[in-house]
Design an enzyme around this catalytic site. Structure first.
Site, PDB file in Angstrom:
ATOM      1  N   GLU A  12      55.211   8.073 -22.626  1.00 31.37           N
ATOM      2  CA  GLU A  12      54.948   9.432 -23.234  1.00 31.37           C
ATOM      3  C   GLU A  12      56.202  10.172 -23.649  1.00 31.37           C
ATOM      4  OE1 GLU A  12      50.254   9.606 -21.908  1.00 31.37           O
ATOM      5  OE2 GLU A  12      51.721  10.295 -20.548  1.00 31.37           O
ATOM      6  N   ASP A 196      42.343   4.520 -26.764  1.00 28.93           N
ATOM      7  CA  ASP A 196      41.206   3.662 -26.430  1.00 28.93           C
ATOM      8  C   ASP A 196      39.950   4.485 -26.409  1.00 28.93           C
ATOM      9  OD1 ASP A 196      42.651   4.585 -23.740  1.00 28.93           O
ATOM     10  OD2 ASP A 196      40.631   4.721 -23.399  1.00 28.93           O
TER      11      ASP A 196
HETATM   12  N1  ADE Z   1      44.049   7.668 -20.604  1.00 30.41           N
HETATM   13  C1  ADE Z   1      44.116   7.186 -21.763  1.00 30.41           C
HETATM   14  N2  ADE Z   1      42.798   6.461 -21.848  1.00 30.41           N
HETATM   15  C2  ADE Z   1      42.079   6.720 -20.639  1.00 30.41           C
HETATM   16  C3  ADE Z   1      41.348   6.231 -20.003  1.00 30.41           C
HETATM   17  N3  ADE Z   1      40.292   5.254 -20.618  1.00 30.41           N
HETATM   18  N4  ADE Z   1      40.766   6.705 -18.942  1.00 30.41           N
HETATM   19  C4  ADE Z   1      41.518   7.534 -18.390  1.00 30.41           C
HETATM   20  N5  ADE Z   1      42.726   8.179 -18.735  1.00 30.41           N
HETATM   21  C5  ADE Z   1      43.019   7.714 -19.898  1.00 30.41           C
END
Ligand code: ADE
Length: 232
Positions: A12, A196
């Protein structure tokens, strides 16, 4: 005025270090802090490592030890809203800890003792982000972000987070940074790009898109820094 840019993972902040190129590194509290001078602006960059405790340590160190007066967070998040796709940018208007639970004592989920459920982000920094988005024709979505010490990969759990906090995205550091900055009166801004959908495929999607989504977020933060410097 010294600025902080924080991420949670190396991926990041790597695009930021690549962009700024020249930096001095100081090690402190089992972490590395990267000092940059960019267009006469002092900037301290760090990744905290994942989770609320790490994020709190790093945010507090950036402010209390290194004297940062504004903090921008750049990173990735899981989508809750169905209209958020991989690589979309979201800014937090408010943040809550979805895993803080003292409901046994009659408090709502996420309630922080002697505080509240939601921590609000700084309006001036949000305004700067919107100006950058307008100029660059980038779509920015504003939402509440929910934070917890869990990687969420479960549709039922994410729906509970959506219903309970009205959150559009989730991650693992933002609300901790928010609580720290608000306690210390430091304006903060949390930007995330979607990696995601916090569903059963989330870990695969996260691995696939962490780098590209982190870069989308970091590139936007660089434009915000330029805007902040232009205005100063
Ligand atoms: N950061 C990116 N995706 C995530 C997820 N599914 N759960 C927690 N933090 C995240």
């Amino acid at each position: 005025m010294k600025l902080a840019i924080m991420g949670a993972m190396p991926e990041e902040i790597e695009p930021l270090l690549e962009y700024f190129k020249n930096y001095k590194t100081i090690e402190y509290a089992k972490n590395k802090f990267y000092f940059v001078e960019y267009r006469n602006q002092e900037i301290v960059i760090a990744y905290s490592k994942i989770g609320k405790v790490n994020a709190t340590i790093t945010a507090a160190t950036l402010i209390e030890k290194f004297g940062c007066q504004k903090l921008l967070f750049s990173g990735v998040a899981g989508a809750i809203s169905r209209d958020l796709k991989i690589g979309d940018l979201v800014i937090a208007t408010a943040l809550a800890q979805h895993d803080l639970d003292i409901t046994a004592f009659g408090h709502p989920h996420g309630y922080v003792p002697e505080g509240s459920v939601f921590e609000k982000a700084d309006q001036d920094l949000i305004k700067i982000a919107k100006e950058v988005a307008l100029q660059k024709d980038i779509l920015l979505k504003e939402t509440t972000i929910a934070t917890g010490d869990q990687f969420i990969c479960d549709v039922q759990k994410k729906e509970w987070i959506e219903d309970t906090f009205g959150a559009g995205a989730l991650e693992m550091e933002g609300a901790a940074v928010a609580l720290t900055c608000n306690a210390l009166n430091i304006p903060f801004f949390i930007l995330r790009s979607i990696s995601d959908a916090a569903d059963m495929d989330a870990s695969f999607s996260f691995d696939e898109f962490l780098k590209s989504s982190a870069k989308v977020s970091a590139d936007f933060i660089i434009s915000m820094i330029d805007k902040i410097v232009d205005k100063s």
